[in-house]
Structure formats: structure tokens, C-alpha cells
Design a protein around this motif. Structure first.
Motif, PDB file in Angstrom:
ATOM      1  N   GLY A  15       0.828  -1.213   0.000  1.00 22.68           N
ATOM      2  CA  GLY A  15       0.000   0.000   0.000  1.00 22.68           C
ATOM      3  C   GLY A  15       0.856   1.254   0.000  1.00 22.68           C
ATOM      4  O   GLY A  15       0.577   2.208  -0.738  1.00 22.68           O
ATOM      5  N   SER A  16       1.907   1.263   0.813  1.00 24.83           N
ATOM      6  CA  SER A  16       2.805   2.407   0.860  1.00 24.83           C
ATOM      7  C   SER A  16       3.538   2.586  -0.467  1.00 24.83           C
ATOM      8  O   SER A  16       3.676   3.712  -0.965  1.00 24.83           O
ATOM      9  N   ILE A  17       3.981   1.493  -1.041  1.00 27.16           N
ATOM     10  CA  ILE A  17       4.684   1.575  -2.327  1.00 27.16           C
ATOM     11  C   ILE A  17       3.752   2.144  -3.396  1.00 27.16           C
ATOM     12  O   ILE A  17       4.138   3.035  -4.166  1.00 27.16           O
ATOM     13  N   ALA A  18       2.517   1.667  -3.430  1.00 31.56           N
ATOM     14  CA  ALA A  18       1.550   2.173  -4.414  1.00 31.56           C
ATOM     15  C   ALA A  18       1.254   3.655  -4.178  1.00 31.56           C
ATOM     16  O   ALA A  18       1.181   4.447  -5.132  1.00 31.56           O
ATOM     17  N   PHE A  19       1.083   4.049  -2.910  1.00 30.90           N
ATOM     18  CA  PHE A  19       0.789   5.443  -2.589  1.00 30.90           C
ATOM     19  C   PHE A  19       1.939   6.349  -3.024  1.00 30.90           C
ATOM     20  O   PHE A  19       1.725   7.364  -3.701  1.00 30.90           O
ATOM     21  N   HIS A  20       3.157   6.011  -2.647  1.00 30.46           N
ATOM     22  CA  HIS A  20       4.294   6.859  -3.000  1.00 30.46           C
ATOM     23  C   HIS A  20       4.492   6.931  -4.519  1.00 30.46           C
ATOM     24  O   HIS A  20       4.819   7.993  -5.050  1.00 30.46           O
TER      25      HIS A  20
END
Length: 153
Positions: A117-122
Motif C-alpha cells: 500500500g505504501s509503495i503504491a501510494f508513493h
């Protein structure tokens, strides 16, 4: 229904409220990643979001004292009840303004390779993604590294 969360600068007194929810918000023990020193020493560059229901989100960041062109986001979170509504984007954009006002040209962050989720958000926020970088945080502790160039002022 709550109003749109208000953003404000953090203060050291916000620490207990933030650390009191992070394990629940993440669904796993994570509070050890957020020691009090971040709000004691970097509250002026950190943000809190609040609405009628209380703490809505936060971003803990700072202007690097060692890399004059860099700002760093250490931790950011949004209450599960508000995810997907753009609050994380607002927190990041507010931090980008703080970084630019501090004459920083790049914002950095890291996450675990398992935090999809963090990778997709960033990635969606325009960060360049590198890694996983093996042993970034010590033996067998790989991290994904994010970098975002801020537009010229």
C-alpha cells in the motif's frame, strides 16, 4: 458525518494520542518505530489532522540537518475510517510546502518491501522508487527507498 479534517502543525503533546493509535491503525505492533523524540524535536515540521471525531491522521517529517537539500518523511498515518479520501495526499502536499519553504529540493522516505500500500501510494504521489535495497536498515532488513524532486520555487 465529520467535516473535512483540519491540518495543523504538530506539537510535542500530540505524541501520546498518536502512539496510542498506531498499533490499531496498522493492525500490528508498530509503535516502536515512532519514539517520542520525533515530536519533541521535529514537531514544527510535522502535521496533525483532526476532525470532529478526533485524530484523523498525522505526518512526522523533518528537514535534514545533514543534507541541506533534503527533507524526510519518517511516518504518516490516516485513521482507517478516513482512508481513500485524500487525507494522506493533503498531509504530504502540506509537508512538501514545508520542505520547499525550508529550501529543500527533495523529499525522501522508506518502507518495508512488504508494504504494498505504501509503495503504491508513493508511486502515485510521483516518488521514484528504488529497491528493495538489501540490508538498508541492517542485516536482513531490506527497505524500499522513495525520492521526490520538488518543483523549483
Amino acid at each position: 458525518m465529520s467535516q473535512c479534517p483540519r491540518l495543523r502543525p504538530a506539537d510535542p503533546g500530540d505524541y501520546d494520542r498518536i502512539v496510542g493509535v498506531v498499533d490499531d491503525w496498522w493492525g500490528r505492533p508498530i509503535r516502536s518505530s515512532l519514539p517520542r523524540l520525533f515530536l519533541d524535536h521535529f514537531h514544527r515540521t510535522s502535521l496533525v489532522a483532526e476532525d470532529d471525531d478526533g485524530l484523523a491522521g498525522f505526518l512526522i517529517g523533518f528537514l535534514s540537518p545533514s543534507a541541506d537539500d533534503c527533507a524526510y518523511i519518517h511516518f504518516a498515518g490516516v485513521a482507517p475510517r478516513l482512508r481513500g479520501g485524500g487525507l494522506a495526499r493533503r498531509l504530504y502536499q502540506a509537508f512538501f510546502r514545508i520542505a520547499a519553504e525550508g529550501n529543500r529540493t527533495e523529499v525522501r522516505a522508506i518502507t518495508s518491501p512488504l508494504n504494498h500500500g505504501s509503495i503504491a501510494f508513493h508511486t502515485a504521489m510521483g516518488f521514484r522508487v528504488a529497491g528493495p535495497v538489501a540490508d538498508y536498515d541492517g542485516p536482513a532488513t531490506d527497505r524500499v527507498v522513495f525520492r521526490l524532486r520538488l518543483p523549483p520555487r
